[in-house]
Write a protein that holds these residues in place. Structure first.
Motif, PDB file in Angstrom:
ATOM      1  N   VAL A  72     -20.398  32.080   6.575  1.00 18.42           N
ATOM      2  CA  VAL A  72     -21.784  32.026   5.963  1.00 18.42           C
ATOM      3  C   VAL A  72     -22.798  32.612   6.899  1.00 18.42           C
ATOM      4  CG1 VAL A  72     -23.592  30.545   4.944  1.00 18.42           C
ATOM      5  CG2 VAL A  72     -21.294  29.875   4.452  1.00 18.42           C
ATOM      6  N   VAL A  73     -23.447  33.468   6.536  1.00 21.46           N
ATOM      7  CA  VAL A  73     -24.521  33.936   7.137  1.00 21.46           C
ATOM      8  C   VAL A  73     -25.896  33.854   6.165  1.00 21.46           C
ATOM      9  CG1 VAL A  73     -25.717  36.093   8.220  1.00 21.46           C
ATOM     10  CG2 VAL A  73     -23.195  35.916   7.939  1.00 21.46           C
ATOM     11  N   PRO A  74     -26.588  32.954   6.269  1.00 16.01           N
ATOM     12  CA  PRO A  74     -27.586  32.434   5.414  1.00 16.01           C
ATOM     13  C   PRO A  74     -29.021  33.137   5.539  1.00 16.01           C
ATOM     14  CG  PRO A  74     -27.647  30.850   7.286  1.00 16.01           C
ATOM     15  CD  PRO A  74     -26.520  31.681   7.372  1.00 16.01           C
ATOM     16  N   TYR A  75     -29.393  34.179   4.413  1.00 15.25           N
ATOM     17  CA  TYR A  75     -30.601  34.524   4.595  1.00 15.25           C
ATOM     18  C   TYR A  75     -31.403  34.232   3.036  1.00 15.25           C
ATOM     19  CZ  TYR A  75     -30.331  38.592   8.030  1.00 15.25           C
ATOM     20  OH  TYR A  75     -30.382  39.251   9.203  1.00 15.25           O
ATOM     21  N   GLY A  76     -31.168  33.111   2.475  1.00 13.00           N
ATOM     22  CA  GLY A  76     -31.769  32.745   1.446  1.00 13.00           C
ATOM     23  C   GLY A  76     -33.028  31.819   1.906  1.00 13.00           C
ATOM     24  N   SER A  77     -33.476  31.171   1.053  1.00 13.39           N
ATOM     25  CA  SER A  77     -34.574  30.187   0.988  1.00 13.39           C
ATOM     26  C   SER A  77     -34.239  28.793   1.120  1.00 13.39           C
ATOM     27  CB  SER A  77     -35.567  30.244  -0.094  1.00 13.39           C
ATOM     28  OG  SER A  77     -35.021  30.344  -1.314  1.00 13.39           O
ATOM     29  N   GLY A  78     -33.300  28.429   0.242  1.00 12.50           N
ATOM     30  CA  GLY A  78     -32.848  27.043   0.161  1.00 12.50           C
ATOM     31  C   GLY A  78     -31.780  26.649   1.056  1.00 12.50           C
ATOM     32  N   ASN A  79     -30.719  27.631   1.226  1.00 14.52           N
ATOM     33  CA  ASN A  79     -29.625  27.584   2.261  1.00 14.52           C
ATOM     34  C   ASN A  79     -28.958  26.166   2.261  1.00 14.52           C
ATOM     35  OD1 ASN A  79     -30.266  30.204   3.040  1.00 14.52           O
ATOM     36  ND2 ASN A  79     -31.805  29.491   4.489  1.00 14.52           N
ATOM     37  N   GLY A  80     -28.926  25.860   0.940  1.00 16.78           N
ATOM     38  CA  GLY A  80     -28.145  24.419   0.932  1.00 16.78           C
ATOM     39  C   GLY A  80     -26.830  24.401   1.356  1.00 16.78           C
ATOM     40  N   LEU A  81     -25.849  25.151   1.410  1.00 19.04           N
ATOM     41  CA  LEU A  81     -24.469  24.942   2.193  1.00 19.04           C
ATOM     42  C   LEU A  81     -24.811  25.302   3.495  1.00 19.04           C
ATOM     43  CD1 LEU A  81     -21.178  24.632   2.083  1.00 19.04           C
ATOM     44  CD2 LEU A  81     -21.243  27.180   1.539  1.00 19.04           C
ATOM     45  N   ALA A  82     -25.395  26.047   3.916  1.00 18.27           N
ATOM     46  CA  ALA A  82     -25.662  26.400   5.660  1.00 18.27           C
ATOM     47  C   ALA A  82     -26.437  24.891   6.115  1.00 18.27           C
ATOM     48  CB  ALA A  82     -26.462  27.399   5.727  1.00 18.27           C
ATOM     49  N   ARG A  83     -27.362  24.584   5.157  1.00 17.55           N
ATOM     50  CA  ARG A  83     -27.919  23.407   5.967  1.00 17.55           C
ATOM     51  C   ARG A  83     -26.694  22.162   5.938  1.00 17.55           C
ATOM     52  NH1 ARG A  83     -33.543  23.981   6.334  1.00 17.55           N
ATOM     53  NH2 ARG A  83     -34.060  25.598   4.919  1.00 17.55           N
ATOM     54  N   HIS A  84     -26.110  21.798   4.947  1.00 13.57           N
ATOM     55  CA  HIS A  84     -24.952  20.706   4.990  1.00 13.57           C
ATOM     56  C   HIS A  84     -23.912  20.899   6.079  1.00 13.57           C
ATOM     57  CE1 HIS A  84     -22.100  17.904   3.327  1.00 13.57           C
ATOM     58  NE2 HIS A  84     -21.342  18.746   3.818  1.00 13.57           N
ATOM     59  N   LEU A  85     -23.716  22.338   6.367  1.00  7.76           N
ATOM     60  CA  LEU A  85     -22.618  22.420   7.677  1.00  7.76           C
ATOM     61  C   LEU A  85     -23.250  22.556   9.040  1.00  7.76           C
ATOM     62  CD1 LEU A  85     -20.616  25.327   5.729  1.00  7.76           C
ATOM     63  CD2 LEU A  85     -19.989  22.868   6.016  1.00  7.76           C
ATOM     64  N   HIS A  86     -24.691  22.221   8.961  1.00  5.41           N
ATOM     65  CA  HIS A  86     -25.310  22.423  10.170  1.00  5.41           C
ATOM     66  C   HIS A  86     -25.331  23.684  11.018  1.00  5.41           C
ATOM     67  CE1 HIS A  86     -25.752  18.027   9.984  1.00  5.41           C
ATOM     68  NE2 HIS A  86     -24.579  17.907   9.738  1.00  5.41           N
ATOM     69  N   LEU A  87     -25.415  24.664  10.035  1.00  3.39           N
ATOM     70  CA  LEU A  87     -25.049  25.957  10.707  1.00  3.39           C
ATOM     71  C   LEU A  87     -26.517  26.482  11.094  1.00  3.39           C
ATOM     72  CD1 LEU A  87     -23.010  27.957   8.018  1.00  3.39           C
ATOM     73  CD2 LEU A  87     -22.183  26.712  10.121  1.00  3.39           C
ATOM     74  N   PRO A  88     -26.587  27.324  12.008  1.00  6.31           N
ATOM     75  CA  PRO A  88     -28.012  28.003  12.398  1.00  6.31           C
ATOM     76  C   PRO A  88     -28.621  28.637  11.443  1.00  6.31           C
ATOM     77  CG  PRO A  88     -26.208  28.840  13.837  1.00  6.31           C
ATOM     78  CD  PRO A  88     -25.561  27.966  12.986  1.00  6.31           C
ATOM     79  N   LEU A  89     -29.714  28.863  11.194  1.00  3.70           N
ATOM     80  CA  LEU A  89     -30.366  29.684  10.023  1.00  3.70           C
ATOM     81  C   LEU A  89     -30.797  31.164  10.586  1.00  3.70           C
ATOM     82  CD1 LEU A  89     -32.279  27.063   8.112  1.00  3.70           C
ATOM     83  CD2 LEU A  89     -29.867  27.905   7.789  1.00  3.70           C
ATOM     84  N   LYS A  90     -30.635  31.370  11.731  1.00  5.69           N
ATOM     85  CA  LYS A  90     -30.900  32.536  12.240  1.00  5.69           C
ATOM     86  C   LYS A  90     -29.823  33.456  12.349  1.00  5.69           C
ATOM     87  CE  LYS A  90     -34.990  31.431  15.064  1.00  5.69           C
ATOM     88  NZ  LYS A  90     -35.999  32.241  14.004  1.00  5.69           N
ATOM     89  N   PRO A  91     -29.558  34.957  11.915  1.00  9.04           N
ATOM     90  CA  PRO A  91     -28.274  35.570  11.769  1.00  9.04           C
ATOM     91  C   PRO A  91     -27.996  35.896  13.148  1.00  9.04           C
ATOM     92  CG  PRO A  91     -30.389  37.080  11.279  1.00  9.04           C
ATOM     93  CD  PRO A  91     -30.677  35.539  11.165  1.00  9.04           C
ATOM     94  N   GLU A  92     -28.658  36.126  14.418  1.00 11.19           N
ATOM     95  CA  GLU A  92     -28.229  36.189  15.463  1.00 11.19           C
ATOM     96  C   GLU A  92     -27.303  34.986  16.152  1.00 11.19           C
ATOM     97  OE1 GLU A  92     -32.311  38.209  15.111  1.00 11.19           O
ATOM     98  OE2 GLU A  92     -31.315  36.486  14.544  1.00 11.19           O
ATOM     99  N   LYS A  93     -27.739  33.802  15.711  1.00  8.28           N
ATOM    100  CA  LYS A  93     -26.973  32.691  16.144  1.00  8.28           C
ATOM    101  C   LYS A  93     -25.719  32.528  15.476  1.00  8.28           C
ATOM    102  CE  LYS A  93     -30.567  29.821  18.626  1.00  8.28           C
ATOM    103  NZ  LYS A  93     -31.172  28.620  18.661  1.00  8.28           N
ATOM    104  N   ILE A  94     -25.748  32.933  14.185  1.00  8.67           N
ATOM    105  CA  ILE A  94     -24.465  32.747  13.465  1.00  8.67           C
ATOM    106  C   ILE A  94     -23.436  33.812  14.208  1.00  8.67           C
ATOM    107  CG2 ILE A  94     -23.533  33.576  11.269  1.00  8.67           C
ATOM    108  CD1 ILE A  94     -24.789  31.103  10.649  1.00  8.67           C
ATOM    109  N   ILE A  95     -23.885  34.835  14.459  1.00 12.50           N
ATOM    110  CA  ILE A  95     -22.993  35.863  14.900  1.00 12.50           C
ATOM    111  C   ILE A  95     -22.411  35.360  16.395  1.00 12.50           C
ATOM    112  CG2 ILE A  95     -22.705  38.101  15.984  1.00 12.50           C
ATOM    113  CD1 ILE A  95     -22.905  38.138  13.065  1.00 12.50           C
ATOM    114  N   THR A  96     -23.376  34.823  17.280  1.00  9.10           N
ATOM    115  CA  THR A  96     -22.868  34.254  18.775  1.00  9.10           C
ATOM    116  C   THR A  96     -22.244  32.864  18.468  1.00  9.10           C
ATOM    117  OG1 THR A  96     -25.073  33.384  19.076  1.00  9.10           O
ATOM    118  CG2 THR A  96     -24.615  36.011  19.699  1.00  9.10           C
TER     119      THR A  96
END
Length: 296
Positions: free
Chosen positions: A87-111
């Protein structure tokens, strides 16, 4: 041997600029680990086609870059495949990403996730055979999803606008629920959510303790608060405490039959789908491979 990853990018989802995304990948991805490809969607449904082709081409990882709609389109196409979803979240709600405690910045998703994440499995679900990842629902939330899908303006304000306009005149409906072919529940509800993950997005947690890997759906039966109580309920939704109120009853089941009063739309991960009055919701245990943070 290097792994092959493809990033499927929806350039218009979420109204976020993704023109710099290829440069972010090029500068940050671990090139000792990956050979990467970037593909941009060009029309509705293209993400599904690109995902199907990526599976056939034998990519190891397939990343969805966009809002919840793009993420759902890619993820549901991957159910049951050997490939790993990211998941690379670029939306507004980002429901799945928030549930999974993913970073919401693409740079941090990559690293942090692409380069260093761990591979795991999560449950998915389906409504009358239509797959989803996070939340499905009947009633008021499905109506709002229908209006939202038809509006060119996205974001939290658009949700609030429709809720404010439609809530006062929306009446609760009668439902019959049969859980796991055993327990029968007769209820009147504002809406009923079938939660695999814990939230709609924006951190609005409809079922704070829902799990993506317990083999069960949280069946959340919401009563309609009066107008003076709406603010209190909204605050509890946003602070992970809605389950502590008398406005929701939560049950757990792996299969739910829903008998409604008439044919109506169903909310399936934010998309409104017209279905017959009787619907069946089922879990599909540990059916999607996914990249997760190594810190949860």
């Amino acid at each position: 041997m290097k792994e092959r990853i493809i990033f499927i990018v929806n350039p218009i989802s979420g109204h976020h600029d993704k023109s710099k995304f290829p440069a972010i990948v090029e500068s940050l991805i671990d090139k000792n680990k990956y050979d990467y490809t970037i593909a941009f969607t060009e029309y509705g449904g293209h993400a599904k086609e690109l995902t199907t082709n990526a599976i056939a081409d034998g990519f190891d990882e397939i990343a969805a870059v966009g809002g919840d709609g793009t993420i759902n389109e890619v993820a549901t196409t991957m159910i049951g495949s050997e490939q790993t979803f990211a998941v690379v979240p670029y939306g507004s709600g980002n429901g799945l990403a928030r549930h999974l405690h993913l970073p919401l910045k693409p740079e941090k998703i990559i690293t942090e996730i692409i380069n260093k994440g761990i591979k795991s499995k999560i449950d998915t679900a389906k409504v009358n055979g239509v797959p989803y990842i996070s939340i499905a629902g009947v009633g008021f939330d499905a109506l709002i999803a229908d209006y939202f899908a038809k509006d060119p303006n996205r974001g939290f304000r658009t949700y609030v606008k429709f809720i404010t306009e439609e809530y006062p005149r929306f009446k609760e409906s009668d439902y019959t629920l049969i859980l796991d072919d055993n327990e029968k529940i007769e209820c009147k509800a504002l809406f009923i959510a079938f939660a695999n993950s814990n939230q709609f997005g924006y951190n609005a947690k409809v079922s704070p303790h829902a799990s993506l890997n317990d083999g069960l759906l949280d069946v959340c039966i919401f009563k309609k608060p009066n107008l003076l109580e709406v603010g209190f309920v909204a605050e509890r939704l946003m602070t992970s405490r809605i389950d502590k109120t008398h406005f929701v009853d939560i049950h757990k089941a792996s299969k739910i039959k829903v008998i409604r009063e008439k044919d109506e739309v169903v909310n399936i991960d934010g998309e409104a789908v017209m279905m017959s009055k009787d619907v069946t919701v089922e879990i599909n245990k540990l059916s999607l491979n996914i990249l997760l943070p190594n810190y949860i």
